[in-house]
Design a protein around this motif. Structure first.
Motif, mmCIF file in Angstrom:
data_model
loop_
_atom_site.group_PDB
_atom_site.id
_atom_site.type_symbol
_atom_site.label_atom_id
_atom_site.label_comp_id
_atom_site.label_asym_id
_atom_site.label_seq_id
_atom_site.Cartn_x
_atom_site.Cartn_y
_atom_site.Cartn_z
ATOM 1 N N MET A 1 27.913 14.859 21.743
ATOM 2 C CA MET A 1 29.151 14.163 22.037
ATOM 3 C C MET A 1 30.281 15.188 22.091
ATOM 4 N N GLU A 2 31.064 15.127 23.140
ATOM 5 C CA GLU A 2 32.180 16.046 23.324
ATOM 6 C C GLU A 2 33.453 15.427 22.745
ATOM 7 N N LEU A 3 34.198 16.213 21.973
ATOM 8 C CA LEU A 3 35.454 15.774 21.380
ATOM 9 C C LEU A 3 36.585 16.545 22.054
ATOM 10 N N VAL A 4 37.502 15.797 22.683
ATOM 11 C CA VAL A 4 38.556 16.394 23.508
ATOM 12 C C VAL A 4 39.920 15.886 23.053
ATOM 13 N N SER A 5 40.824 16.802 22.840
ATOM 14 C CA SER A 5 42.200 16.461 22.501
ATOM 15 C C SER A 5 43.028 16.401 23.779
ATOM 16 N N VAL A 6 43.860 15.369 23.896
ATOM 17 C CA VAL A 6 44.759 15.222 25.036
ATOM 18 C C VAL A 6 46.169 15.037 24.490
ATOM 19 N N ALA A 7 47.112 15.842 24.970
ATOM 20 C CA ALA A 7 48.484 15.728 24.480
ATOM 21 C C ALA A 7 49.462 16.278 25.505
ATOM 22 N N ALA A 8 50.673 15.758 25.452
ATOM 23 C CA ALA A 8 51.802 16.333 26.172
ATOM 24 C C ALA A 8 52.598 17.115 25.127
ATOM 25 N N VAL A 9 52.815 18.405 25.395
ATOM 26 C CA VAL A 9 53.409 19.307 24.412
ATOM 27 C C VAL A 9 54.552 20.080 25.062
ATOM 28 N N ALA A 10 55.723 20.020 24.462
ATOM 29 C CA ALA A 10 56.867 20.789 24.967
ATOM 30 C C ALA A 10 56.641 22.275 24.699
ATOM 31 N N ASP A 11 57.433 23.115 25.349
ATOM 32 C CA ASP A 11 57.305 24.563 25.172
ATOM 33 C C ASP A 11 57.424 24.996 23.713
ATOM 34 N N ASN A 12 58.145 24.227 22.888
ATOM 35 C CA ASN A 12 58.303 24.567 21.476
ATOM 36 C C ASN A 12 57.323 23.811 20.579
ATOM 37 N N GLY A 13 56.284 23.196 21.161
ATOM 38 C CA GLY A 13 55.244 22.540 20.384
ATOM 39 C C GLY A 13 55.507 21.098 20.017
ATOM 40 N N VAL A 14 56.684 20.573 20.341
ATOM 41 C CA VAL A 14 57.034 19.197 20.011
ATOM 42 C C VAL A 14 56.190 18.228 20.849
ATOM 43 N N ILE A 15 55.690 17.172 20.168
ATOM 44 C CA ILE A 15 54.954 16.128 20.886
ATOM 45 C C ILE A 15 55.606 14.755 20.736
ATOM 46 N N GLY A 16 56.504 14.597 19.773
ATOM 47 C CA GLY A 16 57.117 13.294 19.574
ATOM 48 C C GLY A 16 58.368 13.360 18.747
ATOM 49 N N ASP A 17 59.127 12.268 18.816
ATOM 50 C CA ASP A 17 60.340 12.142 18.028
ATOM 51 C C ASP A 17 60.490 10.679 17.632
ATOM 52 N N ASP A 18 60.314 10.393 16.352
ATOM 53 C CA ASP A 18 60.428 9.044 15.819
ATOM 54 C C ASP A 18 59.528 8.058 16.579
ATOM 55 N N GLY A 19 58.296 8.479 16.850
ATOM 56 C CA GLY A 19 57.323 7.603 17.488
ATOM 57 C C GLY A 19 57.425 7.480 18.990
ATOM 58 N N ALA A 20 58.283 8.270 19.607
ATOM 59 C CA ALA A 20 58.449 8.204 21.063
ATOM 60 C C ALA A 20 58.411 9.614 21.645
ATOM 61 N N LEU A 21 58.237 9.696 22.957
ATOM 62 C CA LEU A 21 58.311 10.996 23.619
ATOM 63 C C LEU A 21 59.767 11.447 23.655
ATOM 64 N N PRO A 22 60.039 12.713 23.374
ATOM 65 C CA PRO A 22 61.427 13.187 23.339
ATOM 66 C C PRO A 22 61.991 13.555 24.712
ATOM 67 N N TRP A 23 61.182 13.506 25.760
ATOM 68 C CA TRP A 23 61.631 13.840 27.109
ATOM 69 C C TRP A 23 61.563 12.599 27.988
ATOM 70 N N PRO A 24 62.320 12.601 29.089
ATOM 71 C CA PRO A 24 62.237 11.467 30.018
ATOM 72 C C PRO A 24 60.810 11.340 30.573
ATOM 73 N N SER A 25 60.423 10.134 30.876
ATOM 74 C CA SER A 25 59.079 9.844 31.366
ATOM 75 C C SER A 25 58.673 10.750 32.530
ATOM 76 N N ILE A 26 57.410 11.150 32.518
ATOM 77 C CA ILE A 26 56.840 11.960 33.601
ATOM 78 C C ILE A 26 55.670 11.159 34.178
ATOM 79 N N PRO A 27 55.924 10.336 35.200
ATOM 80 C CA PRO A 27 54.889 9.446 35.737
ATOM 81 C C PRO A 27 53.597 10.156 36.159
ATOM 82 N N ALA A 28 53.676 11.336 36.739
ATOM 83 C CA ALA A 28 52.463 12.047 37.175
ATOM 84 C C ALA A 28 51.595 12.421 35.971
ATOM 85 N N ASP A 29 52.220 12.791 34.869
ATOM 86 C CA ASP A 29 51.464 13.133 33.674
ATOM 87 C C ASP A 29 50.828 11.886 33.070
ATOM 88 N N LYS A 30 51.584 10.819 32.974
ATOM 89 C CA LYS A 30 51.038 9.588 32.416
ATOM 90 C C LYS A 30 49.853 9.086 33.245
#
Length: 162
Positions: A1-30
């Motif tokens: 079984m392969e285990l794969v991590s998927v995440a959107a990560v800002a240049d400074n390593g941030v992935i979230g802020d108070d349970g939400a994405l800290p950047w405006p939505s990126i439809p192509a990424d979603k």
């Protein structure tokens, strides 16, 4: 079984802020993320699960939480720890399982990952959740695709023999 991590990560390593994405939505990424995980079970923490309740990802959700609980989503089940999650995935007969966060969940599963598919969001953002750092000696960047506001990077864990 392969285990794969998927995440959107800002240049400074941030992935979230108070349970939400800290950047405006990126439809192509979603869209690429949703296509990738659609037919596979996913692992996520309780808070991440709750933030996605309106549009649950994956074919099944293994929700990691310290306290035993049930969920009103038919495809969601409580799991306890890494081994409990992997046992549940094996019983589910999954060939691949995606780890979707949050920060503590990524850190917990990092030593067990086979691959990371990371959307590197251009820019630095304020936030309270970060993707864990990893040992560059253990990973090889296999593929990178540039998009307008992010770069999609696929990392593969190298074996000790490589």
């Amino acid at each position: 079984m392969e285990l794969v991590s998927v995440a959107a990560v800002a240049d400074n390593g941030v992935i979230g802020d108070d349970g939400a994405l800290p950047w405006p939505s990126i439809p192509a990424d979603k869209a690429q993320y949703r296509r990738r995980v659609a037919d596979h079970p996913v692992v996520l923490g309780r808070r991440t699960f709750e933030s996605m309740r309106e549009d649950l990802p994956g074919s099944a959700q293994f929700v990691l939480s310290r306290s035993e609980r049930s969920f009103d989503a038919e495809t969601a089940v409580h799991v306890d720890g890494v081994e409990g999650t992997l046992d549940r995935a094996r019983k589910h007969d999954a060939s691949r399982v995606y780890v979707l966060g949050g920060g503590a969940i990524y850190a917990l599963f990092q030593p067990h990952l086979d691959r990371m598919v990371l959307s590197r969001v251009h820019g630095e953002y304020d936030g309270d959740s970060y993707y864990p750092e990893w040992d560059d000696e253990e990973w090889e960047l296999r593929e990178e695709t540039d998009f307008e506001r992010f770069s999609l990077r696929e990392w593969v864990r190298t074996s000790p023999d490589e």
